[in-house]
Design an enzyme around this catalytic site. Structure first.
Site, PDB file in Angstrom:
ATOM      1  N   THR A  31      79.824  40.967  66.701  1.00 34.87           N
ATOM      2  CA  THR A  31      78.728  40.306  65.958  1.00 34.87           C
ATOM      3  C   THR A  31      77.538  40.050  66.894  1.00 34.87           C
ATOM      4  OG1 THR A  31      79.803  38.176  66.334  1.00 34.87           O
ATOM      5  CG2 THR A  31      80.149  39.185  64.178  1.00 34.87           C
ATOM      6  N   ARG A  39      84.341  38.444  57.480  1.00 35.07           N
ATOM      7  CA  ARG A  39      84.732  37.157  56.898  1.00 35.07           C
ATOM      8  C   ARG A  39      83.989  35.923  57.399  1.00 35.07           C
ATOM      9  NH1 ARG A  39      89.077  40.407  57.383  1.00 35.07           N
ATOM     10  NH2 ARG A  39      90.244  40.797  55.486  1.00 35.07           N
ATOM     11  N   ASP A 108      83.552  50.540  65.845  1.00 36.78           N
ATOM     12  CA  ASP A 108      82.192  50.772  66.356  1.00 36.78           C
ATOM     13  C   ASP A 108      82.157  51.502  67.701  1.00 36.78           C
ATOM     14  OD1 ASP A 108      82.823  48.721  68.262  1.00 36.78           O
ATOM     15  OD2 ASP A 108      82.091  47.185  66.890  1.00 36.78           O
ATOM     16  N   HIS A 123      91.996  51.028  63.822  1.00 36.94           N
ATOM     17  CA  HIS A 123      91.419  51.398  62.525  1.00 36.94           C
ATOM     18  C   HIS A 123      90.531  52.636  62.604  1.00 36.94           C
ATOM     19  CE1 HIS A 123      92.091  47.055  60.860  1.00 36.94           C
ATOM     20  NE2 HIS A 123      93.204  47.700  61.125  1.00 36.94           N
ATOM     21  N   CYS A 131      88.242  65.539  57.338  1.00 37.24           N
ATOM     22  CA  CYS A 131      88.425  66.176  56.030  1.00 37.24           C
ATOM     23  C   CYS A 131      89.683  65.596  55.387  1.00 37.24           C
ATOM     24  CB  CYS A 131      88.555  67.683  56.199  1.00 37.24           C
ATOM     25  SG  CYS A 131      89.109  68.493  54.684  1.00 37.24           S
ATOM     26  N   CYS A 156      84.037  69.638  53.813  1.00 40.56           N
ATOM     27  CA  CYS A 156      84.540  70.323  55.002  1.00 40.56           C
ATOM     28  C   CYS A 156      84.070  71.784  55.006  1.00 40.56           C
ATOM     29  CB  CYS A 156      86.059  70.241  54.971  1.00 40.56           C
ATOM     30  SG  CYS A 156      86.888  71.187  56.236  1.00 40.56           S
ATOM     31  N   CYS A 159      87.455  74.048  54.329  1.00 37.77           N
ATOM     32  CA  CYS A 159      88.238  74.078  53.077  1.00 37.77           C
ATOM     33  C   CYS A 159      87.524  73.412  51.907  1.00 37.77           C
ATOM     34  CB  CYS A 159      89.602  73.424  53.306  1.00 37.77           C
ATOM     35  SG  CYS A 159      89.520  71.630  53.337  1.00 37.77           S
TER      36      CYS A 159
HETATM   37  N1  LIG Z   1      82.374  46.103  64.441  1.00 32.39           N
HETATM   38  C1  LIG Z   1      83.240  46.748  63.650  1.00 32.39           C
HETATM   39  O1  LIG Z   1      83.731  47.818  63.983  1.00 32.39           O
HETATM   40  C2  LIG Z   1      83.628  46.126  62.339  1.00 32.39           C
HETATM   41  C3  LIG Z   1      82.769  45.274  61.650  1.00 32.39           C
HETATM   42  C4  LIG Z   1      83.219  44.720  60.419  1.00 32.39           C
HETATM   43  C5  LIG Z   1      84.493  45.010  59.951  1.00 32.39           C
HETATM   44  N2  LIG Z   1      85.305  45.852  60.654  1.00 32.39           N
HETATM   45  C6  LIG Z   1      86.652  46.127  60.117  1.00 32.39           C
HETATM   46  O2  LIG Z   1      87.028  45.068  59.260  1.00 32.39           O
HETATM   47  C7  LIG Z   1      88.216  44.424  59.567  1.00 32.39           C
HETATM   48  C8  LIG Z   1      87.943  42.957  59.701  1.00 32.39           C
HETATM   49  O3  LIG Z   1      88.927  42.265  60.393  1.00 32.39           O
HETATM   50  P1  LIG Z   1      88.661  41.266  61.626  1.00 32.39           P
HETATM   51  O4  LIG Z   1      89.790  40.320  61.626  1.00 32.39           O
HETATM   52  O5  LIG Z   1      88.387  42.004  62.855  1.00 32.39           O
HETATM   53  O6  LIG Z   1      87.335  40.631  61.310  1.00 32.39           O
HETATM   54  P2  LIG Z   1      87.034  39.424  60.403  1.00 32.39           P
HETATM   55  O7  LIG Z   1      85.683  39.671  59.856  1.00 32.39           O
HETATM   56  O8  LIG Z   1      88.165  39.177  59.511  1.00 32.39           O
HETATM   57  O9  LIG Z   1      86.990  38.259  61.435  1.00 32.39           O
HETATM   58  C9  LIG Z   1      86.061  38.171  62.459  1.00 32.39           C
HETATM   59  C10 LIG Z   1      86.371  36.909  63.221  1.00 32.39           C
HETATM   60  O10 LIG Z   1      85.508  36.811  64.331  1.00 32.39           O
HETATM   61  C11 LIG Z   1      85.009  35.503  64.432  1.00 32.39           C
HETATM   62  N3  LIG Z   1      83.713  35.616  65.110  1.00 32.39           N
HETATM   63  C12 LIG Z   1      82.558  36.130  64.616  1.00 32.39           C
HETATM   64  N4  LIG Z   1      81.615  36.176  65.585  1.00 32.39           N
HETATM   65  C13 LIG Z   1      82.183  35.652  66.705  1.00 32.39           C
HETATM   66  C14 LIG Z   1      81.713  35.442  68.045  1.00 32.39           C
HETATM   67  N5  LIG Z   1      80.470  35.762  68.432  1.00 32.39           N
HETATM   68  N6  LIG Z   1      82.581  34.913  68.945  1.00 32.39           N
HETATM   69  C15 LIG Z   1      83.850  34.571  68.571  1.00 32.39           C
HETATM   70  N7  LIG Z   1      84.342  34.756  67.328  1.00 32.39           N
HETATM   71  C16 LIG Z   1      83.522  35.312  66.412  1.00 32.39           C
HETATM   72  C17 LIG Z   1      84.986  34.946  63.039  1.00 32.39           C
HETATM   73  O11 LIG Z   1      85.138  33.555  63.056  1.00 32.39           O
HETATM   74  C18 LIG Z   1      86.196  35.652  62.374  1.00 32.39           C
HETATM   75  O12 LIG Z   1      87.370  34.885  62.507  1.00 32.39           O
HETATM   76  C19 LIG Z   1      88.660  45.041  60.835  1.00 32.39           C
HETATM   77  O13 LIG Z   1      89.926  45.470  60.625  1.00 32.39           O
HETATM   78  C20 LIG Z   1      87.717  46.211  61.136  1.00 32.39           C
HETATM   79  O14 LIG Z   1      88.385  47.436  60.922  1.00 32.39           O
HETATM   80  C21 LIG Z   1      84.901  46.409  61.825  1.00 32.39           C
HETATM   81 ZN   LIG Z   2      89.043  70.717  55.389  1.00 35.58          ZN
END
Ligand SMILES: NC(=O)c1ccc[n+]([C@@H]2O[C@H](COP(=O)([O-])OP(=O)(O)OC[C@H]3O[C@@H](n4cnc5c(N)ncnc54)[C@H](O)[C@@H]3O)[C@@H](O)[C@H]2O)c1
Ligand SMILES: [Zn+2]
Length: 256
Positions: A31, A39, A108, A123, A131, A156, A159
């Site tokens: 973030t 969330r 990411d 993930h 594909c 793709c 295919c």
């Molecule tokens: N950056 C990415 O790749 C990305 C972004 C969004 C969602 N996702 C996907 O969504 C799913 C969401 O699950 P999740 O449990 O990782 O995320 P989540 O959104 O469920 O939880 C994120 C957690 O991080 C905490 N948080 C936010 N900013 C923070 C900071 N600066 N310092 C400390 N804590 C902080 C929040 O309180 C929250 O509990 C993941 O499985 C992922 O695959 C990925």
């Molecule tokens: Zn293919």
């Protein structure tokens, strides 16, 4: 404040005294790089969109156009982002010999871009497309170019199967090989540091309990409470980027 400094010192001490340290990271890790998590109240993506409507494999197949718009927006945000202080502090910890690897839910690629080694992306990754029929993997740019050029479902070249980002959607199983690697990583660990994960998504939600049952210690850094806080040795409710660099600095000073 005194309490926070104290906890930072305690975590540094735990790190110095541990041999096999693993970081488990969630969307909160990124973030501070400008990528919204799902969330967090107020800023989480789930407050804006319905997960069933957008991030599920069923909705992607049944309404690819609508889903692609959302994914392109999220993807573009990811592609222009950079590793933050938190990612860099983990790389530094690893260079100090105090971090074996990272298990991440993030798609990411920022841990790898920060040059942390031994990263397992549970993930998958937003940087590739796959594909759905023959499983050929392409750079994501190939899929984006097609969508922007033709405004049709991306397909793709081999295919004509539907392409999707090579990230796990809701309703899709995780790769068994990746899960095996993650299990192996976790099984030897004596300290698990959970950074920015709500610990609500499986299998990650299992890992803290699993390591605790093997006698390892647990540290949680999250701006919010998690269900595992009561089981952790130390919990800090602050931003990762505000505390991890301080912890790593203390570790570095004490190892020199
Ligand atoms: N950056 C990415 O790749 C990305 C972004 C969004 C969602 N996702 C996907 O969504 C799913 C969401 O699950 P999740 O449990 O990782 O995320 P989540 O959104 O469920 O939880 C994120 C957690 O991080 C905490 N948080 C936010 N900013 C923070 C900071 N600066 N310092 C400390 N804590 C902080 C929040 O309180 C929250 O509990 C993941 O499985 C992922 O695959 C990925
Ligand atoms: Zn293919």
């Amino acid at each position: 404040m005194e309490d926070l400094e104290n906890k930072i010192q305690q975590i540094a001490k735990l790190i110095i005294n541990s041999e096999n340290i693993i970081a488990l990271t969630g969307a909160g890790m990124s973030t501070e790089s400008g990528i919204a998590d799902f969330r967090s109240p107020g800023t989480g993506l789930w407050e804006k969109v319905n997960p069933d409507e957008f991030a599920s494999i069923h909705s992607y197949v049944s309404d690819t156009g609508k889903n692609l718009k959302f994914m392109l927006e999220m993807g573009m945000n990811i592609f222009k982002s950079n590793p933050n202080k938190g990612h860099k502090s983990l790389t530094k910890l690893q260079k100090l010999g105090k971090l074996k690897g990272v298990l991440t839910q993030n798609v990411d690629g920022l841990h790898k871009r920060a040059k942390t080694k031994n990263v397992i992306e549970l993930h998958g990754t937003a940087h590739e497309a796959i594909c759905m029929r023959c499983h050929t993997v392409y750079p994501i740019t190939k899929m984006i170019d097609q969508v922007l050029r033709s405004n049709k479902s991306p397909s793709c070249e081999l295919c004509q199967g539907l392409l999707k980002p090579n990230a796990i959607f809701f309703g899709e199983p995780l790769q068994s090989e990746t899960l095996e690697q993650a299990d192996k990583m976790i099984s030897n660990c004596d300290l698990l540091i959970v950074l920015g994960s709500s610990l609500l998504v499986y299998p990650v939600a299992f890992y803290p309990r699993k390591v605790l049952s093997c006698g390892a210690k647990l540290v949680i850094i999250n701006i919010q409470e998690t269900d595992m806080d009561d089981h952790a040795e130390i919990v800090i409710h602050e931003k990762i980027g505000d505390v991890m660099p301080k912890i790593v600095e203390i570790v570095a000073e004490n190892l020199e």
